[in-house]
Design a protein around this motif. Structure first.
Motif, short mmCIF file in Angstrom:
data_model
loop_
_atom_site.label_atom_id
_atom_site.label_comp_id
_atom_site.label_asym_id
_atom_site.label_seq_id
_atom_site.Cartn_x
_atom_site.Cartn_y
_atom_site.Cartn_z
N ALA A 163 -9.56 -2.54 -2.40
CA ALA A 163 -8.13 -2.80 -2.30
C ALA A 163 -7.74 -3.44 -0.97
O ALA A 163 -6.79 -4.22 -0.92
CB ALA A 163 -7.35 -1.51 -2.49
N ALA A 164 -8.44 -3.13 0.10
CA ALA A 164 -8.03 -3.60 1.41
C ALA A 164 -8.89 -4.73 1.96
O ALA A 164 -8.58 -5.27 3.02
CB ALA A 164 -8.03 -2.44 2.39
N GLY A 165 -9.92 -5.11 1.27
CA GLY A 165 -10.82 -6.15 1.79
C GLY A 165 -10.13 -7.47 2.04
O GLY A 165 -10.17 -8.02 3.15
N PHE A 166 -9.48 -8.02 1.03
CA PHE A 166 -8.82 -9.31 1.18
C PHE A 166 -7.59 -9.23 2.09
O PHE A 166 -7.39 -10.13 2.92
CB PHE A 166 -8.47 -9.89 -0.19
CG PHE A 166 -8.13 -11.35 -0.14
CD1 PHE A 166 -9.06 -12.28 0.28
CD2 PHE A 166 -6.88 -11.79 -0.53
CE1 PHE A 166 -8.75 -13.62 0.33
CE2 PHE A 166 -6.56 -13.13 -0.49
CZ PHE A 166 -7.51 -14.05 -0.05
N PHE B 83 0.81 -1.21 0.00
CA PHE B 83 0.00 0.00 0.00
C PHE B 83 0.86 1.27 0.00
O PHE B 83 0.42 2.31 -0.49
CB PHE B 83 -0.97 0.01 1.18
CG PHE B 83 -2.03 -1.04 1.06
CD1 PHE B 83 -2.73 -1.22 -0.12
CD2 PHE B 83 -2.34 -1.86 2.12
CE1 PHE B 83 -3.72 -2.20 -0.25
CE2 PHE B 83 -3.32 -2.84 2.02
CZ PHE B 83 -4.01 -3.00 0.83
N ALA B 84 2.08 1.19 0.54
CA ALA B 84 2.95 2.37 0.56
C ALA B 84 3.60 2.63 -0.80
O ALA B 84 3.90 3.78 -1.12
CB ALA B 84 4.03 2.20 1.63
N THR B 85 3.81 1.60 -1.58
CA THR B 85 4.53 1.77 -2.84
C THR B 85 3.63 1.81 -4.07
O THR B 85 4.13 2.02 -5.18
CB THR B 85 5.57 0.65 -3.03
OG1 THR B 85 4.90 -0.61 -3.03
CG2 THR B 85 6.62 0.70 -1.93
N THR B 86 2.36 1.59 -3.90
CA THR B 86 1.44 1.67 -5.04
C THR B 86 0.30 2.63 -4.72
O THR B 86 0.10 3.02 -3.57
CB THR B 86 0.83 0.28 -5.36
OG1 THR B 86 0.01 -0.15 -4.27
CG2 THR B 86 1.91 -0.75 -5.63
N ARG C 86 -8.54 1.92 -6.88
CA ARG C 86 -9.65 0.99 -6.70
C ARG C 86 -10.58 1.34 -5.55
O ARG C 86 -11.66 0.78 -5.45
CB ARG C 86 -9.11 -0.42 -6.49
CG ARG C 86 -8.39 -0.94 -7.68
CD ARG C 86 -8.00 -2.35 -7.48
NE ARG C 86 -7.29 -2.83 -8.64
CZ ARG C 86 -7.28 -4.07 -9.02
NH1 ARG C 86 -7.91 -4.97 -8.31
NH2 ARG C 86 -6.62 -4.43 -10.09
N GLY C 87 -10.15 2.15 -4.63
CA GLY C 87 -10.94 2.46 -3.44
C GLY C 87 -10.52 1.56 -2.29
O GLY C 87 -10.04 0.45 -2.49
N PHE C 88 -10.75 2.05 -1.08
CA PHE C 88 -10.28 1.31 0.10
C PHE C 88 -10.96 -0.03 0.26
O PHE C 88 -10.31 -1.04 0.54
CB PHE C 88 -10.48 2.15 1.37
CG PHE C 88 -10.02 1.45 2.61
CD1 PHE C 88 -8.68 1.39 2.90
CD2 PHE C 88 -10.92 0.84 3.46
CE1 PHE C 88 -8.23 0.74 4.04
CE2 PHE C 88 -10.49 0.17 4.60
CZ PHE C 88 -9.14 0.12 4.89
N ALA C 89 -12.27 -0.07 0.09
CA ALA C 89 -13.02 -1.31 0.32
C ALA C 89 -12.57 -2.44 -0.61
O ALA C 89 -12.45 -3.59 -0.19
CB ALA C 89 -14.52 -1.07 0.16
#
Length: 74
Positions: free
Chosen positions: A46-49, A32-35, A41-44
């Protein structure tokens, strides 16, 4: 390695799961820091899985600790 150590009743399972948890945190923080995945895509999405994987890793550490406290593994 923690998944192998737990059924053979080794106390090392908790240590292995803890190392795995640390690696998961480092891996996803790096991702998440390098891309700009969250912005694109939005937080939900990109971060769901990754949140699910983190929750499983935390559960494994907790379960191994519970097994040690209850004497299920030695």
């Amino acid at each position: 390695m923690g998944s192998v150590a737990l059924p053979i009743r080794s106390r090392l399972a908790r240590s292995f799961f803890l190392v795995s948890l640390i690696a998961v945190v480092i891996q996803f923080c790096w991702l998440f820091a390098t891309t700009d995945m969250i912005a694109v895509r939005g937080f939900a999405v990109a971060a769901g899985f990754p949140i699910f994987i983190l929750a499983v890793a935390v559960f494994q550490v907790w379960l191994a600790g519970l097994a040690i406290r209850r004497g299920w593994i030695s």
